[in-house]
Design an enzyme around this catalytic site. Structure first.
Site, short mmCIF file in Angstrom:
data_model
loop_
_atom_site.label_atom_id
_atom_site.label_comp_id
_atom_site.label_asym_id
_atom_site.label_seq_id
_atom_site.Cartn_x
_atom_site.Cartn_y
_atom_site.Cartn_z
N CYS A 188 33.09 18.76 47.99
CA CYS A 188 33.84 18.49 46.48
C CYS A 188 35.36 18.27 47.01
CB CYS A 188 32.72 19.56 46.18
SG CYS A 188 33.19 19.42 43.90
N HIS A 248 26.92 21.18 46.57
CA HIS A 248 26.85 22.46 47.34
C HIS A 248 26.05 23.03 46.37
CE1 HIS A 248 29.04 22.64 43.13
NE2 HIS A 248 27.73 23.65 43.33
#
Lengths: 462, 245
Positions: free
Chosen positions: B94, B194
């Site tokens: 991210c 994630h």
């Protein structure tokens, strides 16, 4: 109330009784949703009928418990509240509570509005209810997929709060740096509450800590001690910002495991010692929050203390159920901070444990289950007899347990909650307890199973 | 031969259970008897040459990300890039992924320069891309898929020098437009997933460990582990992803 408001109320009332009779559930949001469609100003025109105004309770953890406790405090003081007691805390939930607690002419049965409000819904709730008091209990990561980042959420809350009347009160948790920052520079009166003793603290921050930087200058915060998550006695290493002085504070604490906590609370009028019959530091904060609101509303401290001592938790938050010759203790855990605190309380009980972890990823739980990796499951290492993982995301939970390497106990994965419950109960020795830790919708489902077995009462009758 | 993992900014860049990835790397090494160490590296600390075999960095909130961006450029970027050219592995997620690209361009304000590990750039987007993701990937192991959860508004575009980690079959991926997800350059993997990613994507976890060992001069293949639970969780997550979209 105008014609529109009146038809909104009548249709809402009809829907409410229909859904209760047909057993859709409690009718806790549908009537309000429809009423607000018919009349967007519905909530505003209804709360005008409350002589003592409105109180809003928000924050990530403890909203339902704090609000339910406040409801019994108010009842004890002879002030009947209009309260969204099913925990439906979006605007439709507030509207439904107003519908339920009024007669056909729109006259409310209560004198004060007491509403728990979803963090993201606070600006709307403030605009529609013009509250006399707003309380923020804490801000943790919870469903970031819904809210975005914490900093953004806090600044939106502050913006809404700054529009309150000048004689309104804002109650804030002093130990949460982000929450406390909301109070800086406000025109309204601010009451801070917090824990003033380090007897339950730790030197180390837990992994579920979220606000580790100064809200003013961005430098790292330094902590004299940590209480739970990022809550503690902090100060900024650079600009000198510090945890504000708390007007309502726990000055002595004695944790008594799952039974509860003994504590002494100081308040503007003196101090009081009492027993909180709910486990964990997070419930100490809920009680302090209720004290802060109660004293701000000028309710007698003895009445507040009495309500605390005889309090039983809001449905599902902590619930003890007898199942044959075994006990089942269900404790809701919907985010990493909450679950960490639940596990810490469990770990304090030095016995072998059977636990059932039920992880759902419905919208109300948050679709994203990555937060389970922020929970220090490792603290239960060597204390577990059997772990059952269940719910829609049972296999994710099972992996978390596997990678935590919890020792000898066995691990069973069963996504079906009813079967998982039976597996869990079967492994418990007679006289012992199965600890059930569900997310929100898993808790509702488990409660439904227990209701069908006649072991608990439905929440809308509670 | 032991493996040393460098956990970049563990205090600041850990927003969605990212540390579970480090847990997975550590456990999967230890279960095979490979000694492993994790060292956290915070602001202003330097990357010592030849010290680390696997780098890891997660995502952070905006404020943290700006602090980290400056620190990476000033103190660590060149060294990390050099280590990766010399064979070190990396997993960046991210915000970490964005900072390992060429730059991040916000709606207003200055471009944030990245450290150029990936030939990729990111621009701020209007809508957040949130939800379960499944991508076909050569690094996915047994089923050739990676599965995780994305939550980002930045849109990342790859240049010619970096290959995608995979092609999405469910979810948005890098930018919601070209179906690419993540980036791979040598042993470095960047991704928006994630969840934590590595526990239920053991193929990817072992790719990083293999690279890390190779960097230490160990070229034998990894001892297989009992991954029944991992693959079951993987398959269930893929099924759930298809259902929730």
């Amino acid at each position: 109330m105008g014609t529109k408001g009146r038809s909104a109320l009548l249709i809402g009332k009809a829907l409410g009784s229909a859904s209760r009779i047909l057993r859709f559930g409690g009718g806790s949001t549908l009537p309000g949703r429809v009423a607000r469609k018919i009349d967007p100003a519905f909530v505003r025109s209804m709360v005008d009928g409350l002589p003592l105004g409105c109180v809003l309770i928000t924050g990530t953890n403890g909203k339902t418990t704090t609000t339910t406790l406040l409801a019994s405090i108010l009842e004890g003081a002879g002030i009947t509240p209009v309260h969204n007691r099913t925990g439906a805390n979006l605007m439709a939930g507030l509207a439904s509570a107003l519908i339920r607690d009024s007669d056909l002419a729109g006259t409310l049965t209560g004198r004060i509005g007491l509403f728990e409000v979803d963090e993201a819904a606070l600006p709307d709730a403030v605009a529609d209810t013009s509250p006399r008091l707003v309380l923020i209990n804490n801000l943790f990561r919870d469903q970031l997929d819904r809210y975005g980042e914490l900093d953004t959420l806090a600044s939106r809350m502050k913006e809404a709060i700054s529009t309150l009347e000048r004689d309104a009160t804002v109650a804030l948790n002093a130990d949460d740096p982000l929450v406390a920052s909301v109070g800086r520079g406000l025109d309204q009166a601010v009451v801070y509450y917090g824990i003033d003793t380090d007897s339950c603290s730790s030197r180390l921050m837990q992994h579920a800590a979220d606000s580790k930087h100064c809200s003013e200058c961005g430098s790292p915060l330094s902590y004299e001690y940590h209480l739970f998550g990022h809550l503690g006695r902090y100060s900024c290493t650079k600009c000198g910002l510090a945890r504000p002085e708390a007007q309502v504070a726990a000055t002595e604490l004695g944790v008594m495991g799952l039974e509860g906590t003994r504590c002494t609370i100081s308040h503007p009028g003196g101090s009081i010692s009492l027993f909180i019959p709910l486990p964990g530091l997070y419930n100490v904060y809920n009680v302090l929050a209720a004290f802060a609101v109660g004293t701000a509303l000028e309710i007698d401290v003895e009445i507040i203390g009495h309500a605390v001592e005889k309090f039983t938790a809001a449905f599902g938050r902590v619930e003890k159920v007898r199942v044959g010759d075994r006990d089942l203790l269900m404790i809701l855990a919907k985010n990493p901070a909450g679950m960490g605190e639940v596990l810490r309380t469990l770990a304090g009980e030095r016995v072998w444990k059977n636990i059932l972890l039920a992880l759902n990823d419905n919208i109300a739980d948050g679709r994203d289950v990555s937060w389970i990796w922020d929970v220090d499951l490792e603290m239960l290492s060597g204390q577990l007899r059997e772990v059952v993982c269940s719910g829609i995301r049972a296999w994710d939970m099972a992996l978390r347990v596997k990678y935590a390497e919890l020792g000898q106990g066995s691990l069973v994965t069963e996504p079906d909650l009813e079967r998982a419950l039976d597996i869990g109960l079967e492994a418990v020795e007679p006289g012992d307890t199965l600890f059930v830790i569900p997310t929100y919708t898993a808790m509702l489902e488990l409660r439904k199973i227990l209701t069908e077995r006649g072991l608990v009462t439905p929440f809308w009758e509670g | 031969m032991d493996i040393r993992i460098c956990y970049l900014y563990p205090e600041m860049m850990n927003i969605y259970g990212d540390r579970g990835n480090v847990t997975a790397l550590v456990r999967r090494c230890r279960w095979r008897g490979i000694p492993v160490d994790v060292e956290g590296l915070g602001l202003s600390e330097k990357v010592k040459p030849d010290r680390y075999d696997i780098f890891f960095m997660g995502g952070g909130q905006d404020r943290e990300q700006v602090l980290v961006c400056h620190d990476l450029l000033e103190n660590k970027g060149d060294a990390i890039r050099r280590e990766i050219e010399r064979g070190a592995a990396a997993l960046v997620i991210c915000g970490g992924y964005q900072l390992f690209g060429k730059y991040y361009r916000p709606f207003d304000g200055e471009k944030l320069p990245g450290i150029n590990v990936f030939d990729a750039y990111t621009v701020a987007g209007e809508n957040r891309m949130i939800g379960n993701v499944v991508a076909k990937s050569a690094l996915g192991g047994r089923f050739g898929t990676v599965v995780g959860f994305e939550n980002h508004s930045g849109k990342t575009y790859l240049g010619k020098e970096s290959a995608p980690l995979g092609m999405v079959t469910v979810g948005s991926g890098n930018n919601g437009e070209d179906r690419t997800e993540g980036a791979v350059h040598l042993g470095a993997v960047g991704t928006y997933l994630h969840g934590s990613l590595l526990p239920k994507n053991p193929g990817l976890a072992d790719f990083l460990i293999e690279r890390g060992l190779a960097r230490r001069g160990e070229r034998s293949s990894l001892k297989p582990l009992d991954d029944t639970l991992e693959w079951r969780a993987h398959r269930e997550a893929v099924a759930r992803a298809r259902k929730t979209h």
